[in-house]
Write a protein that holds these residues in place. Structure first.
Motif, PDB file in Angstrom:
ATOM      1  N   LEU A   1       7.797   0.369   6.212  1.00 30.43           N
ATOM      2  CA  LEU A   1       8.302   0.083   4.866  1.00 30.43           C
ATOM      3  C   LEU A   1       7.400   0.641   3.777  1.00 30.43           C
ATOM      4  N   THR A   2       6.107   0.423   3.934  1.00 35.89           N
ATOM      5  CA  THR A   2       5.180   0.893   2.905  1.00 35.89           C
ATOM      6  C   THR A   2       3.953   1.511   3.560  1.00 35.89           C
ATOM      7  N   VAL A   3       3.382   2.485   2.869  1.00 34.35           N
ATOM      8  CA  VAL A   3       2.190   3.176   3.371  1.00 34.35           C
ATOM      9  C   VAL A   3       1.195   3.264   2.215  1.00 34.35           C
ATOM     10  N   ASN A   4       0.125   2.484   2.304  1.00 37.71           N
ATOM     11  CA  ASN A   4      -0.874   2.489   1.238  1.00 37.71           C
ATOM     12  C   ASN A   4      -2.230   2.918   1.755  1.00 37.71           C
ATOM     13  N   PRO A   5      -2.720   4.061   1.303  1.00 35.62           N
ATOM     14  CA  PRO A   5      -4.066   4.457   1.713  1.00 35.62           C
ATOM     15  C   PRO A   5      -5.116   3.640   0.966  1.00 35.62           C
TER      16      PRO A   5
END
Ligand SMILES: [Zn+2]
Length: 440
Positions: free
Chosen positions: A85-89
């Motif tokens: 759903l989400t990809v946060n570095p």
């Protein structure tokens, strides 16, 4: 099974075995087990690992696939079919070194789980893709299972596409705070108070469009907000935003609400009293990692007063600081007096440049600009005020509120409020020690 079908399993075994075996050898073995000995794939993988010196428990056992809702928080090795759903570095500090991780949410039909990828070189995730994860592990945090993809985990894109909503609307656990915002974040869920909402007319692809700009604040800080469509927002509205994305300008994260984003105005008082709130104190490292901040409070020790601090003359036309009564653009001019302090603040996690303007310099040095001019003239010492700043501020602890912007030279805190803190870290330490000795 043909080579292509076996390839991901060969990859998995290669990863688990590391230097212990070469990939061709593993492929050959696996093919032999499955196609010649006709054993099950999972049994083959375990046996190959045993033979080649790896841990047989480090591969999925086939029946290890679970639904998100069934995760308990103590799985050692689990397989999942989920949608990203989400990809946060994010960059974190581990043992003094910076390490890149990725975190976010994944979901299947049964529910949603927060994940962390600890090896970003070997596992790369794409938002919206459906993936088959093998050998992840879980841990419980505040009673909720969290999924971890460590060095044993493998991920492959699945042909089976999971049809789960991009972000389930329920559940407050997905929410982030203003201080968590970082460039590139997607599908942000955040609550806060709106101030200075303003409608603007823009022309996008030849069409007139109304957008709304403003500021969103919570107890950790403030960020500029742009709603790329018409919205009815009033000053002081408490809102919950779902599906925003973050773009930074000069390191300062800005919230953007595109077509898919939703903004709900909440009942007054839902978020508690935030009217007089000063943001929570953040560490310099934390601020540095988010690149900047519109409104931040930090505490640190003044470790340097830099060149260019003190009484300066500015060009009346362009406000540039004069060198020998000369402006770089306007030549020789009659300058106006100004006061400033450029310093380095250190809080133990990191250090940062800070600029205090005229009013704050007057306040911190307890001196008016007229007095500063007089001292400088009387002493015939252009550095007189800088020396005073060194004497009064060096090694003192300050609490500073302001805006942090980044440029090629790194982040800089532009102070709008500052005060000396009477707590001294070393004294506090000595006191604690004395109390402990008294206790014995
Ligand atoms: Zn000038």
């Amino acid at each position: 099974m043909d080579r292509e079908e076996l390839a991901p399993h060969v990859d998995e075994l290669t990863r688990v075995l590391g230097d212990k075996a070469d990939k061709n050898k593993i492929a050959e073995e696996l093919e032999k087990y499955v196609n010649l000995y006709r054993v099950s794939l999972e049994w083959a993988k375990r046996d190959i690992l045993k033979k080649m010196g790896g841990n047989p428990d480090s591969v999925g056992d086939g029946s290890g696939r679970k639904s998100v809702a069934d995760l308990t928080g103590d799985e050692q090795s689990v397989d999942l079919l989920v949608k990203v759903l989400t990809v946060n570095p994010k960059t974190i500090e581990v043992g003094g070194a910076h390490k890149s991780i990725v975190y976010g949410y994944m979901a299947d039909e049964s529910g949603r789980v927060q994940y962390t990828v600890w090896e970003t070189e070997s596992v790369q995730l794409k938002q919206g893709s459906t993936i088959l994860i093998r050998n992840a592990y879980t841990k419980e945090y505040k009673g909720v299972p969290q999924l971890n993809l460590g060095n044993r985990a493998s991920v492959e894109e699945s042909e089976e596409i999971l049809d789960v909503a991009d972000m389930p609307s329920g559940g407050g656990s997905a929410e982030v705070k203003v201080a968590d915002l970082a460039d590139g974040m997607n599908y942000v869920v955040i609550s806060g108070k709106v101030s200075k909402p303003e409608k603007r007319e823009i022309t996008a692809s030849g069409e007139k469009k109304t957008i709304v700009t403003g500021v969103l604040s919570d107890d950790t800080g403030s960020a500029e907000l742009t709603v790329w469509k018409d919205a009815e927002l009033k000053d002081g509205d408490e809102v919950r935003i779902v599906g925003a994305y973050v773009k930074s300008w000069k390191g300062m994260p800005k919230l953007n609400l595109g077509d898919k984003a939703d903004i709900q105005v909440l009942a007054k008082g839902t978020l508690g009293d935030m009217t007089s709130s000063v943001p929570k104190v953040r560490t310099l490292e934390d601020v540095e990692l988010s690149g900047g901040a519109m409104d931040v409070v930090v505490r640190g020790t003044m470790v340097d007063v830099r060149e260019g601090s003190g009484l300066v003359m500015r060009c009346p036309d362009c406000r540039r600081v004069l060198q020998k009564s000369t402006c770089r653009v306007h030549g020789k001019v009659k300058g106006t007096d100004d006061l400033r302090i450029k310093a380095i603040l250190d809080d133990g996690t990191s250090s940062m440049s800070v600029i205090f303007g005229k009013e704050l310099t007057e306040q911190l040095l307890n001196i008016s600009i007229e007095e500063a001019v007089k001292i400088t003239t009387d002493e015939r010492n252009p550095e007189a005020v800088k020396e005073m700043a060194e004497e009064k501020m060096f090694a003192r602890t300050l609490e500073v509120r302001g805006m942090v912007r980044s440029d090629d030279f790194g982040p800089m805190l532009i102070a709008r409020d500052a005060r000396f803190l009477e707590i001294d870290v070393r004294e506090e330490g000595a006191k604690l020690l004395a109390d402990m000795e008294g206790f014995q």
